[in-house]
Design a protein around this motif. Structure first.
Motif, mmCIF file in Angstrom:
data_model
loop_
_atom_site.group_PDB
_atom_site.id
_atom_site.type_symbol
_atom_site.label_atom_id
_atom_site.label_comp_id
_atom_site.label_asym_id
_atom_site.label_seq_id
_atom_site.Cartn_x
_atom_site.Cartn_y
_atom_site.Cartn_z
ATOM 1 N N ALA A 193 0.840 -1.207 0.000
ATOM 2 C CA ALA A 193 0.000 0.000 0.000
ATOM 3 C C ALA A 193 0.872 1.252 0.000
ATOM 4 C CB ALA A 193 -0.935 -0.001 1.212
ATOM 5 N N TYR A 194 1.936 1.251 0.806
ATOM 6 C CA TYR A 194 2.834 2.409 0.858
ATOM 7 C C TYR A 194 3.538 2.599 -0.487
ATOM 8 C CZ TYR A 194 5.940 5.889 2.861
ATOM 9 O OH TYR A 194 6.612 7.064 3.116
ATOM 10 N N ALA A 223 2.333 1.744 -3.366
ATOM 11 C CA ALA A 223 1.320 2.257 -4.301
ATOM 12 C C ALA A 223 1.101 3.754 -4.100
ATOM 13 C CB ALA A 223 0.003 1.492 -4.120
ATOM 14 N N LEU A 224 1.047 4.182 -2.857
ATOM 15 C CA LEU A 224 0.815 5.594 -2.565
ATOM 16 C C LEU A 224 2.005 6.464 -2.965
ATOM 17 C CD1 LEU A 224 -0.769 5.119 0.967
ATOM 18 C CD2 LEU A 224 -1.942 6.072 -1.042
ATOM 19 N N THR A 234 3.426 6.006 -6.793
ATOM 20 C CA THR A 234 2.631 6.692 -7.809
ATOM 21 C C THR A 234 3.092 8.140 -7.972
ATOM 22 O OG1 THR A 234 0.724 5.282 -7.386
ATOM 23 C CG2 THR A 234 0.290 7.409 -8.440
ATOM 24 N N LEU A 262 -5.236 9.561 -3.942
ATOM 25 C CA LEU A 262 -4.458 8.328 -3.813
ATOM 26 C C LEU A 262 -4.857 7.528 -2.578
ATOM 27 C CD1 LEU A 262 -0.840 9.402 -4.816
ATOM 28 C CD2 LEU A 262 -2.319 7.786 -6.011
ATOM 29 N N VAL A 289 -6.320 3.750 -2.755
ATOM 30 C CA VAL A 289 -5.618 2.632 -2.131
ATOM 31 C C VAL A 289 -6.442 2.049 -0.976
ATOM 32 C CG1 VAL A 289 -3.567 2.003 -0.785
ATOM 33 C CG2 VAL A 289 -3.331 3.331 -2.898
ATOM 34 N N GLY A 345 -8.989 -0.434 -1.942
ATOM 35 C CA GLY A 345 -8.378 -1.744 -2.178
ATOM 36 C C GLY A 345 -7.970 -2.445 -0.897
ATOM 37 N N VAL A 346 -7.401 -1.707 0.075
ATOM 38 C CA VAL A 346 -6.987 -2.292 1.354
ATOM 39 C C VAL A 346 -8.206 -2.803 2.112
ATOM 40 C CG1 VAL A 346 -6.030 -1.766 3.644
ATOM 41 C CG2 VAL A 346 -4.862 -0.938 1.592
#
Length: 174
Positions: free
Chosen positions: A128-129, A131-132, A135, A155, A159, A162-163
């Protein structure tokens, strides 16, 4: 550093502004690049704090907003650029230490969210980190685009959807 790109900064300029001899800089850091990385990593760790806001969304918004603000500065862009392009052993060691620290702090955010009952599983923290933050790095480095003012909120919401979905799926017997 805020006035010039890394390629434009010389050890002579740094020494003159610091009021020291160039040899002092070489003795302490060995090279302009090592000094530059040290300053940027120190600056980023001072500006990119991760505090407990009381919610996963709030914590992530605070972190992502801070990173976005930092990446919009010449120093933030320089750190991202050096981290992405530096291939020498010093850069690799600094990059590994920097990201290990960032991922450990991100894990704490997700662990707190589990303790608060917001999510069932914190194992998604690193992805997740990435992805954030990844990006935003991709946007400024690969696409050469500015970060929108609302990038953090967009963002984080993307995310978190999704989480939360993944967390719900892990609770559902399969």
């Amino acid at each position: 550093m805020a006035e010039f790109s890394p390629a434009e900064v010389t050890v002579a300029q740094i020494a003159m502004r610091a009021g020291v001899n160039e040899t002092t800089i070489y003795r302490k850091w060995g090279s302009k690049d090592a000094l530059y990385r040290d300053v940027l990593l120190t600056l980023s760790s001072e500006q990119l704090e991760m505090t407990d806001t009381g919610s996963l969304r709030g914590d992530l918004l605070q972190v992502v907003s801070g990173v976005a603000t930092f990446l919009r500065t010449p120093a933030g862009y320089s750190l991202a650029y050096l981290g992405a392009t530096g291939e020498d052993a010093t850069t690799a060691a600094l990059r590994d230490a920097f990201w290990a620290d960032r991922f450990a702090k991100a894990q704490v955010i997700f662990d707190r969210a589990v303790e608060r009952g917001e999510i069932a599983d914190a194992s998604v923290a690193e992805l997740a980190y990435e992805a954030l933050i990844g990006t935003m790095h991709f946007r400024i480095l690969a696409r050469r685009r500015p970060l929108a003012d609302d990038i953090a909120e967009r963002l984080v919401d993307l995310v978190l959807d999704g989480v939360l979905s993944a967390s719900t799926e892990s609770r559902t017997p399969g």
